[in-house]
Design an enzyme around this catalytic site. Structure first.
Site, PDB file in Angstrom:
ATOM      1  N   GLU A 355     -90.189 -45.600 -79.275  1.00 41.37           N
ATOM      2  CA  GLU A 355     -90.648 -45.597 -77.889  1.00 41.37           C
ATOM      3  C   GLU A 355     -91.223 -46.959 -77.515  1.00 41.37           C
ATOM      4  OE1 GLU A 355     -92.112 -41.774 -75.894  1.00 41.37           O
ATOM      5  OE2 GLU A 355     -93.969 -42.912 -76.127  1.00 41.37           O
ATOM      6  N   HIS A 386     -82.536 -35.392-102.327  1.00 43.25           N
ATOM      7  CA  HIS A 386     -81.528 -34.338-102.395  1.00 43.25           C
ATOM      8  C   HIS A 386     -80.976 -34.014-101.009  1.00 43.25           C
ATOM      9  CE1 HIS A 386     -82.252 -33.336-106.658  1.00 43.25           C
ATOM     10  NE2 HIS A 386     -83.460 -33.797-106.389  1.00 43.25           N
ATOM     11  N   LYS A 501     -87.203 -36.300 -67.288  1.00 40.25           N
ATOM     12  CA  LYS A 501     -88.235 -35.477 -66.655  1.00 40.25           C
ATOM     13  C   LYS A 501     -87.933 -35.266 -65.175  1.00 40.25           C
ATOM     14  CE  LYS A 501     -92.205 -36.770 -69.560  1.00 40.25           C
ATOM     15  NZ  LYS A 501     -93.551 -37.379 -69.525  1.00 40.25           N
TER      16      LYS A 501
END
Length: 526
Positions: A355, A386, A501
């Site tokens: 960000e 793994h 948004k």
């Protein structure tokens, strides 16, 4: 003070023409052992930053020092902690370092000494937490609160959650866990429902975190929680506090037990050491433990003032990262803590780094012609081994690795199995992975051939305690800041999160057309 694009600096040209080094050769044999012992420097809280397995030698380090000097990184850092308006996108100061110490001049903003303001809020949170712990602030039945639930998203969730989870087990063993913490962040109702189903509502205190007091997801989750409290016959005003700005509708609101304040000079992803983290961590661990986190961060902030990159771990880490990103072409970085307690720390660093430096224009809104922030991902070891280490070892992309490891476990609970403890096995894996990535393995069977030459660094501490955690937090914050200065981007705004948004609000208001309407129908919104 000059803010110049990276590719206009003389150091950029030098780095373009410098001969790369071979990690495999540097790390082999006794020369490798000597290098490991020399290519390390102190961090805060007695930790070490080791960069022996990075693709740098003294020649490259000298050029990187020249880059740090030419880009005036320390002078720009001084501007930050002395209160200059370095967040050009929002015309704001950047003051998160002031939450943990005074690094320079007094910063007076809006007629207020900001260090004194942050300290006053820490004191207020501490006093509130102590009253909760002492049973002076209780629920309707006169019972003590046992759980604190943070309601927030992004920086109001990721950092505080990572810090809490990093110390939860340590606090249990050291008898400093005053209350359990839970977190509600996602607007997905399953998130809130799962948390509410796992706690005793009557003995829960909710910490609503929203600087503006208007964050859609947070206010939706607040209403979700309030409805649950009312259905349980409880008064929400007796169960909620707000962490917000002094000008928001949440400030001083009688719907909350109390309000704690932050300001526009601390961005969400940098806010863990403000009231955003301070209230929940003081409630759960006690104010003394939160203060110890701040002390560790303050130590690291002081180290970041050193102009010598060989004595400044955050700046050195940043310069090596710039070299790898812009001149070696590595587009990703893996954060690999070999501590299960730090399971959410990579998620916090994703926001902090991506960000902050995920920008394609400079501080003045002009497109840049070079790469900026990398993609960050990670998982604790040995689980990651793994999962995705296959690609890291033998994939076509080289991914720089940032390990974190500790000599001792947090809970002082271990057992010897096959002549070694679990902690020794864990740390043996760290050492082995570093060398496997660096040196690889020759094999005529190409499926079993490891090219090596995969760079890494490691932060090593004695134990994951509050001071160590604070220092690691500040290390990465300062690393991201220094890299943003080099790339000449504004690391302190986040316009990239806004468009989605705005479109979501249009969807909910049914003000859509075209494909947005079609997707809304597909998802059953209308």
């Amino acid at each position: 003070m000059e803010w110049k694009n990276f590719d206009l600096l003389e150091s950029y040209k030098k780095l373009e023409n410098i001969s790369p080094v071979e990690i495999k050769e540097l790390m082999a044999g006794e020369n490798g052992a000597k290098r490991v012992r020399e290519y390390q420097l102190p961090m805060g809280a007695g930790q070490l930053y080791s960069y022996a397995a990075e693709p740098v030698d003294d020649t490259i380090l000298d050029v990187l020092q020249g880059l740090a000097d030419e880009a005036e990184l320390i002078e720009k850092y001084e501007q930050v902690y002395n209160g200059a308006v370095v967040n050009t996108g929002e015309n704001r100061r950047v003051l998160h370092q002031l939450t943990r110490g005074q690094l320079g001049e007094d910063v007076i903003a809006d007629g207020v000494n900001k260090r004194e303001f942050y300290v006053s809020q820490q004191k207020k949170a501490a006093e509130f937490a102590e009253k909760v712990h002492a049973g002076e602030i209780v629920n309707e039945a006169g019972e003590k609160f046992t759980t604190a639930v943070q309601i927030g998203i992004g920086g109001s969730d990721l950092g505080p959650r990572a810090l809490y989870m990093s110390l939860e087990n340590w606090a249990k063993v050291n008898n400093t866990l005053k209350m359990e913490a839970k977190f509600i962040s996602n607007v997905d109702p399953d998130d809130g429902s799962a948390v509410l189903a796992s706690i005793d509502l009557s003995r829960a205190i909710f910490v609503l975190v929203s600087k503006s007091g208007t964050t859609l997801e947070t206010l939706t989750n607040e209403s979700f929680v309030k409805e649950a409290l009312i259905k349980a016959g409880l008064n929400p005003a007796k169960h909620m506090v707000a962490v917000t700005s002094e000008t928001s509708p949440l400030a001083g609101n009688p719907d909350y037990l109390d309000s704690f304040y932050m300001d526009d000079y601390i961005g969400g992803r940098y806010s863990s050491t403000s009231s955003v983290g301070g209230v929940i961590l003081s409630l759960t661990f006690g104010p003394e433990i939160f203060a110890r986190i701040l002390n560790g961060a303050a130590e690291e902030d002081i180290l970041a003032k050193n102009k010598d990159i060989r004595q400044n771990p955050a700046m050195l880490d940043a310069m090596i990262g710039v070299y790898e990103r812009n001149f070696l072409g590595y587009s990703n970085t893996a954060v690999l803590p070999y501590s299960q307690a730090m399971i959410r720390f990579p998620a916090h660093l994703q926001q902090l780094d991506m960000e902050s430096n995920g920008k394609s224009v400079n501080r003045f809104g002009e497109p840049v012609s070079y790469q900026t922030g990398p993609i960050i991902f990670g998982e604790p070891g040995t689980n990651g081994q793994h999962s995705f280490y296959q690609l890291l070892h033998q994939g076509t992309d080289i991914v720089p690795l940032q390990f974190v490891g500790f000599k001792k476990n947090q809970m002082d609970n271990d057992i010897v199995i096959q002549d070694s403890t679990s902690q020794q096995k864990l740390n043996a894996n760290v050492a082995a992975q570093i060398m496997a990535f660096a040196c690889g393995k020759e094999d005529e069977n190409r499926n079993k051939y490891f090219a090596g030459g995969r760079p890494s660094s490691i932060i090593v501490g004695e134990q994951l305690i509050p001071e160590a955690l604070g220092a690691i937090l500040a290390h990465f914050e300062n690393k991201v800041m220094f890299q943003g200065f080099v790339w000449n981007v504004n690391s302190f705004d986040q316009e990239g999160v806004q468009l989605g948004k705005l479109l979501a609000k249009k969807v909910l208001a049914k003000e859509t057309d075209g494909a947005l309407t079609a997707y809304s129908e597909l998802l059953g919104i209308f």
